[in-house]
Design a protein around this motif. Structure first.
Motif, short mmCIF file in Angstrom:
data_model
loop_
_atom_site.label_atom_id
_atom_site.label_comp_id
_atom_site.label_asym_id
_atom_site.label_seq_id
_atom_site.Cartn_x
_atom_site.Cartn_y
_atom_site.Cartn_z
N ALA A 1 44.58 27.47 34.65
CA ALA A 1 44.08 28.58 33.83
C ALA A 1 42.69 29.03 34.29
O ALA A 1 42.40 30.23 34.33
N LEU A 2 41.83 28.08 34.62
CA LEU A 2 40.49 28.43 35.09
C LEU A 2 40.55 29.18 36.43
O LEU A 2 39.77 30.11 36.66
N HIS A 3 41.48 28.79 37.29
CA HIS A 3 41.65 29.51 38.56
C HIS A 3 42.08 30.94 38.30
O HIS A 3 41.55 31.89 38.93
N GLU A 4 43.00 31.15 37.36
CA GLU A 4 43.47 32.49 37.05
C GLU A 4 42.36 33.32 36.41
O GLU A 4 42.21 34.51 36.70
N ARG A 5 41.58 32.68 35.55
CA ARG A 5 40.45 33.39 34.93
C ARG A 5 39.48 33.87 35.99
O ARG A 5 38.99 35.01 35.94
N GLU A 6 39.22 33.04 36.98
CA GLU A 6 38.30 33.39 38.05
C GLU A 6 38.83 34.58 38.86
O GLU A 6 38.09 35.51 39.20
N LEU A 7 40.13 34.58 39.17
CA LEU A 7 40.73 35.69 39.90
C LEU A 7 40.58 37.00 39.13
O LEU A 7 40.28 38.05 39.71
N MET A 8 40.81 36.94 37.81
CA MET A 8 40.72 38.16 37.00
C MET A 8 39.28 38.70 36.98
O MET A 8 39.06 39.90 37.10
N LEU A 9 38.32 37.81 36.82
CA LEU A 9 36.92 38.22 36.73
C LEU A 9 36.39 38.81 38.02
O LEU A 9 35.55 39.73 38.01
N THR A 10 36.87 38.32 39.15
CA THR A 10 36.24 38.67 40.42
C THR A 10 37.05 39.61 41.29
O THR A 10 36.48 40.40 42.04
N ARG A 11 38.38 39.54 41.23
CA ARG A 11 39.17 40.28 42.20
C ARG A 11 40.24 41.16 41.57
O ARG A 11 40.37 42.34 41.92
N ILE A 12 41.00 40.62 40.65
CA ILE A 12 42.19 41.32 40.17
C ILE A 12 41.86 42.37 39.11
O ILE A 12 42.39 43.49 39.15
N ALA A 13 41.00 42.04 38.16
CA ALA A 13 40.75 42.99 37.05
C ALA A 13 39.33 42.89 36.52
O ALA A 13 39.12 42.73 35.32
N PRO A 14 38.31 43.03 37.36
CA PRO A 14 36.93 42.92 36.85
C PRO A 14 36.57 44.04 35.88
O PRO A 14 35.62 43.90 35.11
N HIS A 15 37.31 45.15 35.92
CA HIS A 15 37.04 46.25 34.99
C HIS A 15 37.58 45.96 33.60
O HIS A 15 37.13 46.54 32.61
N LEU A 16 38.53 45.05 33.49
CA LEU A 16 39.18 44.76 32.21
C LEU A 16 38.80 43.40 31.64
O LEU A 16 38.83 43.22 30.42
N VAL A 17 38.48 42.44 32.47
CA VAL A 17 38.23 41.06 32.04
C VAL A 17 36.73 40.77 32.18
O VAL A 17 36.17 40.93 33.26
N LYS A 18 36.12 40.35 31.07
CA LYS A 18 34.66 40.19 31.02
C LYS A 18 34.29 38.80 30.51
O LYS A 18 35.00 38.22 29.67
N PRO A 19 33.16 38.26 30.99
CA PRO A 19 32.69 36.97 30.45
C PRO A 19 32.34 37.09 28.98
O PRO A 19 31.88 38.14 28.52
N VAL A 20 32.54 36.01 28.24
CA VAL A 20 32.15 35.96 26.83
C VAL A 20 31.67 34.55 26.52
O VAL A 20 32.28 33.56 26.96
N SER A 21 30.56 34.44 25.79
CA SER A 21 30.00 33.12 25.50
C SER A 21 30.45 32.62 24.13
O SER A 21 30.73 33.42 23.22
N PHE A 22 30.54 31.31 24.01
CA PHE A 22 30.89 30.67 22.74
C PHE A 22 29.91 29.54 22.46
O PHE A 22 29.51 28.81 23.37
#
Length: 592
Positions: A108-129
């Motif tokens: 899951a962390l690998h997929e999150r990284e792909l979304m943030l950096t390559r696949i969908a940086p316009h749609l997927v954003k960091p969020v803090s908890f």
């Protein structure tokens, strides 16, 4: 065996110029819909995917980018089920570390990284908890060890790692907390996205690479040749027309409807799917004073307080649901459960009057025949349930791309020739390329179109580099760049674009999924229904009677949901919710 031909190459060796059918940037408009119907009736596909959720759309994209001829059909709308009703997080699943599900977290962390950096940086954003600590001595080192492992496995890649806070530091980050609710805290990061918008973008990207993508298209029968599935018969639920679609293999990616489709196919499934209901509430941002989201432990699982534009999303629940799969209903008990748990840590409690929106979704969990196999509930399973028929279920939104690739890999058993490897880890979604440069040009874009920079940022985070296409829609109609009267977070052009390019066919599609007006405003879309129907209807060719009917159906839906949310139990809530009419009245049962 020789490798397959690229898109346009059929398994029988003949070729078709599929590039002629590509929509401009994956456009899903009325003309493309008509062409898609003709193609479904006349072509033989390598793969037909049933289900327009994120896994089905992901499978269509995966297969298309491997060079296969692909069709995707969905009975309702893209993301109309589970994929528009999640917690809207791309997250590693921190709590799965406690269950020793290290492989699932790493994936899951690998997929999150792909979304943030390559696949969908316009749609997927960091969020803090913020994780509030409540026990002295043992809890901080215990949680820190888990978060250290989380960060080491990829949790701190592209986002900050864990940060330890004293009680004073945690209170400065989240002043809304009761002072006695914590002794300190740890901040960590995950990522979030508009799930419905992301799913729709996956579908449009699949269409861009040649896949036929068609909604309001229901599978009513499986076609067989001897002992194998060789296609499906589909029904256009807008007109009632039916055609046969020929396929080398069919992928059942219908989530909580998996078992229903298995029964329709006449094949015995290799696994069963259990529907688990998750409810979320949406409240105004100013009701919880905080600079970060929250993750709270409950007696059953965890509760998230998630930043969402000018709002907070608070949830979720986890209860079995055995009623209408299309319209899971939140009860008063579900809402009270969420309020009780979040209010246990808030200095100023939330009330029912604070709630702007409520939504309920169903998780398609794998249901094993024994207690041990039920522990696979957040894993996914793929099975070749019959020659020519593959089913996939389980999993989580974050790992949709892996699930899709696995489904296509299994489908390869029913396709001649050598199948190319999955490449979707290298394929950006539409709007991703050029996004970062446009972020740096917000002021120029705003000046060029007469928009405030914050409006441009809003558009970039919804459309990415497709923002030019959106704004071009208003080139001859500058009034479309004005906000909706009763939903000013959205511009009128977004409604028009939803109907002209994003496959929206009904008022509900626009208000509930292309925008999130149905959960972001206390009126839940009622106050802008007429205006949105007029804008979308002008694109879709609605006459006055159709516009009136669309508004009436939507208002009935909102009222039914409000009625269900004061009922004490699932049965009563289900009865109230299903009283509303369907915008697609020609749907048959079962549905995909």
């Amino acid at each position: 065996m020789p490798p397959r031909k690229p898109n346009g190459g059929r398994s029988d060796g003949s070729t078709v110029d599929a590039t002629a059918d590509y929509g401009r940037a994956g456009k899903l408009g009325e003309a493309e819909r008509a062409t898609a119907w003709q193609r479904l009736a006349s072509e033989t596909f390598d793969v037909v995917v049933i289900g327009g959720g994120v896994v089905g759309c992901g499978a269509a994209l995966d297969a298309a980018t491997r060079g296969l001829r692909v069709a995707l059909v969905e009975a309702r709308d893209l993301a109309s089920g589970t994929s528009s009703r999640s917690s809207k997080l791309f997250h590693g699943g921190l709590r799965y570390l406690e269950q020793l599900e290290f492989g699932l977290v790493r994936e899951a962390l690998h997929e999150r990284e792909l979304m943030l950096t390559r696949i969908a940086p316009h749609l997927v954003k960091p969020v803090s908890f913020l994780y509030p600590l409540t026990h002295r001595v043992w809890e901080r080192p215990y949680t820190a060890a888990g978060l250290f492992l989380y960060d080491t496995m990829g949790g701190a890649r592209s986002v900050p790692g864990q940060k330890h806070l004293t009680r004073a530091g945690a209170m400065r980050m989240v002043p809304a907390l009761k002072r006695g609710a914590l002794i300190g805290g740890i901040r960590y990061y995950d990522a979030q996205a508009d799930d419905a918008r992301h799913t729709m973008n996956v579908a449009r990207t699949a269409a861009h690479y040649g896949a036929v993508v068609r909604t309001s298209t229901q599978v009513v029968r499986f076609i067989r040749e001897a002992d194998r599935v060789s296609g499906v018969r589909v029904r256009d639920v807008e007109t009632g027309d039916e055609v046969d679609v020929q396929a080398g293999v069919v992928i059942n990616a219908t989530g909580v409807w998996t078992d229903e489709l298995q029964r329709l196919s006449g094949s015995r499934g290799r696994f069963r799917v259990r529907a688990s209901k998750g409810v979320h509430i949406v409240v105004p941002r100013d009701r919880i004073v905080a600079e970060s989201g929250l993750i709270l432990r409950t007696e059953k699982s965890v509760l998230f307080v998630i930043p969402w534009r000018n709002h907070w999303i608070v949830g979720t629940t986890d209860t079995d649901w055995n009623l209408d799969l299309a319209h899971p209903a939140a009860t008063k008990g579900d809402i009270d459960y969420i309020l009780d748990h979040v209010n246990s840590v808030l200095a100023t409690p939330l009330t029912h009057d604070d709630i702007e929106g409520v939504y309920a979704g169903l998780r398609p969990l794998l249901a094993g025949e024994s207690e041990s196999s039920s522990k696979l509930s957040r894993e996914h399973a793929v099975a070749r349930v019959a020659p020519g028929l593959v089913a996939i279920a389980g999993g989580k939104y974050t790992t949709y791309r892996v699930m899709a690739a696995d489904a296509v890999d299994v489908a390869a058993q029913d396709l001649p020739g050598r199948l190319q490897s999955s490449i979707t880890d290298k394929v950006p979604l539409l709007g991703a390329d050029g996004y970062h440069a446009l972020v740096n040009q917000v002021d120029q874009l705003g000046a060029r179109h007469g928009l405030h920079p914050y409006r441009v940022r809003h558009l970039l985070d919804r459309y990415g580099a497709l923002v030019h296409e959106v704004l071009a829609t208003a080139a001859d109609r500058p009034e479309l760049l004005k906000p909706l009267t009763a939903a000013p977070d959205y511009l009128q052009v977004e409604v028009v674009y939803a109907a002209s390019h994003e496959g929206a066919l009904h008022l509900e599609d626009v208000l509930a999924r292309r925008t999130r007006i149905s959960i972001e405003y206390p009126h839940r879309g009622v106050d802008c229904a007429e205006q949105v129907a007029e804008l979308a209807g002008a694109v879709l060719g609605w006459d006055q009677e159709t516009r009136t009917r669309e508004v009436e159906i939507y208002l009935a839906r909102v009222q039914a949901e409000r009625d269900s949310q004061v009922e004490p139990n699932d049965q009563a809530a289900d009865q109230a919710r299903t009283a509303a009419p369907e915008p697609r009245p020609l749907l048959l049962d079962p549905v995909s």
